[in-house]
Design an enzyme around this catalytic site. Structure first.
Site, PDB file in Angstrom:
ATOM      1  N   TYR A 231      -2.914 -10.140   4.332  1.00 13.35           N
ATOM      2  CA  TYR A 231      -2.742  -8.755   4.763  1.00 13.35           C
ATOM      3  C   TYR A 231      -4.247  -8.224   5.196  1.00 13.35           C
ATOM      4  O   TYR A 231      -5.145  -8.030   4.152  1.00 13.35           O
ATOM      5  CB  TYR A 231      -2.312  -7.573   3.651  1.00 13.35           C
ATOM      6  CG  TYR A 231      -2.121  -6.551   3.952  1.00 13.35           C
ATOM      7  CD1 TYR A 231      -2.565  -5.955   5.219  1.00 13.35           C
ATOM      8  CD2 TYR A 231      -1.988  -5.527   2.818  1.00 13.35           C
ATOM      9  CE1 TYR A 231      -2.548  -4.375   5.370  1.00 13.35           C
ATOM     10  CE2 TYR A 231      -1.791  -3.995   3.307  1.00 13.35           C
ATOM     11  CZ  TYR A 231      -1.895  -3.558   4.563  1.00 13.35           C
ATOM     12  OH  TYR A 231      -2.118  -2.216   4.631  1.00 13.35           O
TER      13      TYR A 231
ATOM     14  N   ILE B  71       5.005  -4.402  10.346  1.00 10.05           N
ATOM     15  CA  ILE B  71       5.188  -4.145   9.125  1.00 10.05           C
ATOM     16  C   ILE B  71       4.761  -2.669   8.962  1.00 10.05           C
ATOM     17  O   ILE B  71       3.726  -2.248   8.874  1.00 10.05           O
ATOM     18  CB  ILE B  71       4.459  -4.926   8.161  1.00 10.05           C
ATOM     19  CG1 ILE B  71       4.929  -6.509   7.928  1.00 10.05           C
ATOM     20  CG2 ILE B  71       4.653  -4.415   6.458  1.00 10.05           C
ATOM     21  CD1 ILE B  71       4.134  -7.408   7.066  1.00 10.05           C
TER      22      ILE B  71
ATOM     23  N   LYS C 266      -0.330  -9.801   8.424  1.00 12.76           N
ATOM     24  CA  LYS C 266      -0.468  -8.397   9.040  1.00 12.76           C
ATOM     25  C   LYS C 266      -1.823  -7.892   9.088  1.00 12.76           C
ATOM     26  O   LYS C 266      -2.582  -7.892   8.369  1.00 12.76           O
ATOM     27  CB  LYS C 266       0.125  -7.595   7.732  1.00 12.76           C
ATOM     28  CG  LYS C 266       0.358  -6.071   8.193  1.00 12.76           C
ATOM     29  CD  LYS C 266       0.824  -5.308   6.858  1.00 12.76           C
ATOM     30  CE  LYS C 266       0.794  -3.762   6.968  1.00 12.76           C
ATOM     31  NZ  LYS C 266       1.130  -2.886   6.053  1.00 12.76           N
TER      32      LYS C 266
ATOM     33  N   THR D 155       0.749  -1.147   0.045  1.00 14.10           N
ATOM     34  CA  THR D 155      -0.019  -0.088  -0.056  1.00 14.10           C
ATOM     35  C   THR D 155       0.814   1.269  -0.050  1.00 14.10           C
ATOM     36  O   THR D 155       0.658   2.107  -0.878  1.00 14.10           O
ATOM     37  CB  THR D 155      -0.923  -0.036   1.246  1.00 14.10           C
ATOM     38  OG1 THR D 155      -1.630  -1.085   1.264  1.00 14.10           O
ATOM     39  CG2 THR D 155      -1.787   1.243   1.106  1.00 14.10           C
TER      40      THR D 155
ATOM     41  N   ARG E  27      -9.129  -0.412   4.687  1.00 16.94           N
ATOM     42  CA  ARG E  27      -9.142  -0.041   3.193  1.00 16.94           C
ATOM     43  C   ARG E  27     -10.141  -1.001   2.380  1.00 16.94           C
ATOM     44  O   ARG E  27     -10.278  -0.670   1.324  1.00 16.94           O
ATOM     45  CB  ARG E  27      -7.687  -0.237   2.745  1.00 16.94           C
ATOM     46  CG  ARG E  27      -6.733   0.916   3.194  1.00 16.94           C
ATOM     47  CD  ARG E  27      -5.280   0.822   2.571  1.00 16.94           C
ATOM     48  NE  ARG E  27      -4.606   1.927   3.039  1.00 16.94           N
ATOM     49  CZ  ARG E  27      -4.302   3.049   2.168  1.00 16.94           C
ATOM     50  NH1 ARG E  27      -4.889   3.162   1.238  1.00 16.94           N
ATOM     51  NH2 ARG E  27      -3.487   4.071   2.518  1.00 16.94           N
TER      52      ARG E  27
ATOM     53  N   TYR F 111     -13.315  -4.256  -2.606  1.00 18.65           N
ATOM     54  CA  TYR F 111     -14.546  -3.965  -3.517  1.00 18.65           C
ATOM     55  C   TYR F 111     -15.278  -5.087  -3.560  1.00 18.65           C
ATOM     56  O   TYR F 111     -16.693  -4.965  -3.646  1.00 18.65           O
ATOM     57  CB  TYR F 111     -14.213  -3.339  -4.758  1.00 18.65           C
ATOM     58  CG  TYR F 111     -15.205  -2.616  -5.421  1.00 18.65           C
ATOM     59  CD1 TYR F 111     -16.069  -1.422  -5.157  1.00 18.65           C
ATOM     60  CD2 TYR F 111     -15.907  -3.291  -6.546  1.00 18.65           C
ATOM     61  CE1 TYR F 111     -16.814  -1.159  -5.940  1.00 18.65           C
ATOM     62  CE2 TYR F 111     -16.878  -2.938  -7.397  1.00 18.65           C
ATOM     63  CZ  TYR F 111     -17.412  -1.692  -6.881  1.00 18.65           C
ATOM     64  OH  TYR F 111     -18.508  -1.179  -7.602  1.00 18.65           O
TER      65      TYR F 111
END
Length: 292
Positions: free
Chosen positions: A136, A204, A164, A47, A141, A110
């Site tokens: 992740y 991270i 993560k 990201t 997000r 999405y």
């Protein structure tokens, strides 16, 4: 028992851009800055690295460059996620082919997959490669959470070795369900110590872009038994972290890298430059921290 790819601090490194592409000389300097600062692993094209605006050929070229620049001194973990499972498989295979030591695979965004869909998505990605995969989970997000029970099921796949985790509320459940052989890394700089205290293996990190040594040392102190020292280091970072997240990541951290003297350029659209007010805040907090 699965061996962790790293214990400590991995930097989610920014990608320096020019108007025409990637600034590879600056990227090489950033890799060296990280390694000299004690960073335990480098996450490229995540990201923070703006992978979402990188075409596939550029994406893979950047991973290859970082692999070659590190010269095996630290593991290179390649962001290779997508909300299109077939695309994620293609990126994962390509990252493996250019020498990545592991993959960071984000929750598909999405589409709003079910937990069954998430399991199937990550399973076929892991089955397509031989290198380790780090899940992740970043609901802020993706608008989607990988539930602890789904992570537990995925942890039974040989090369899915870690997560993560950006959902602090479920870190304990993930550790309890998956056991010590599965690594949990903090995905948020402001809660590294809480994650470590519940069995996490490290972070991270975004802030490691500008304070690699302090981020590494914070985790190292915790594992060396200097809990008070680790807490003190975490608390000292909080105002800087607030400035680094005054706008959506990686807008502020890219500005911070530029303030340190690296010509990292601007973020790609649709991200914009840091506002004047937040730039002043960032500069002030970097000065207070002793970086400027």
């Amino acid at each position: 028992m699965k061996n962790p790819l790293f214990i400590g601090s991995a930097v989610a490194v920014v990608t320096p851009f020019t108007d025409s592409g990637v600034n590879y000389p600056v990227l090489e300097k950033l890799v060296e800055f990280q390694i000299q600062g004690g960073t335990d692993a480098i996450v490229v094209c995540g990201t923070t690295g703006e992978a979402s605006t990188m075409p596939d050929d550029e994406h893979i070229a950047v991973i290859k460059f970082v692999v070659e620049a590190t010269k095996k001194r630290v593991p290179v973990i390649a962001g290779a996620g997508s909300n299109d499972t077939r695309h994620a498989i293609e990126l994962s295979k390509a990252a493996e082919a250019v020498g990545a030591d592991g993959l960071l695979s984000v929750t598909p965004y999405y589409n709003k997959a079910t937990q069954k869909g998430l399991y199937g998505h990550f399973k076929v990605i892991a089955d397509s490669v031989k290198i380790p995969v780090i899940l992740y989970n970043v609901p802020g997000r993706t608008n989607l959470n990988i539930n602890p029970e789904t992570i537990q099921a995925l942890a039974e796949i040989d090369n899915i070795i870690a997560v993560k985790e950006c959902n602090l509320g479920q870190v304990g459940d993930v550790v309890n369900l998956c056991g010590e052989g599965f690594s949990v890394y903090s995905g948020d700089d402001n809660v590294v110590l809480p994650v470590l205290s519940m069995g996490g293996k490290g972070v991270i990190s975004v802030m490691a872009n500008i304070i690699p040594k302090d981020t590494h040392d914070m985790v190292a102190k915790f594992f060396a038994g200097d809990i008070k020292g680790a807490i003190r280091q975490q608390l000292q970072t909080l105002n800087l972290i607030k400035a680094l997240f005054s706008e959506v990541n990686p807008i502020p951290v890219k500005a911070a890298v530029n303030l340190l003297g690296f010509e990292a350029g601007l973020c790609r659209m649709p991200l914009t430059e840091l506002s004047d007010g937040n730039l002043a805040l960032l500069r002030s907090e970097m000065k207070a921290y002793g970086l400027l």
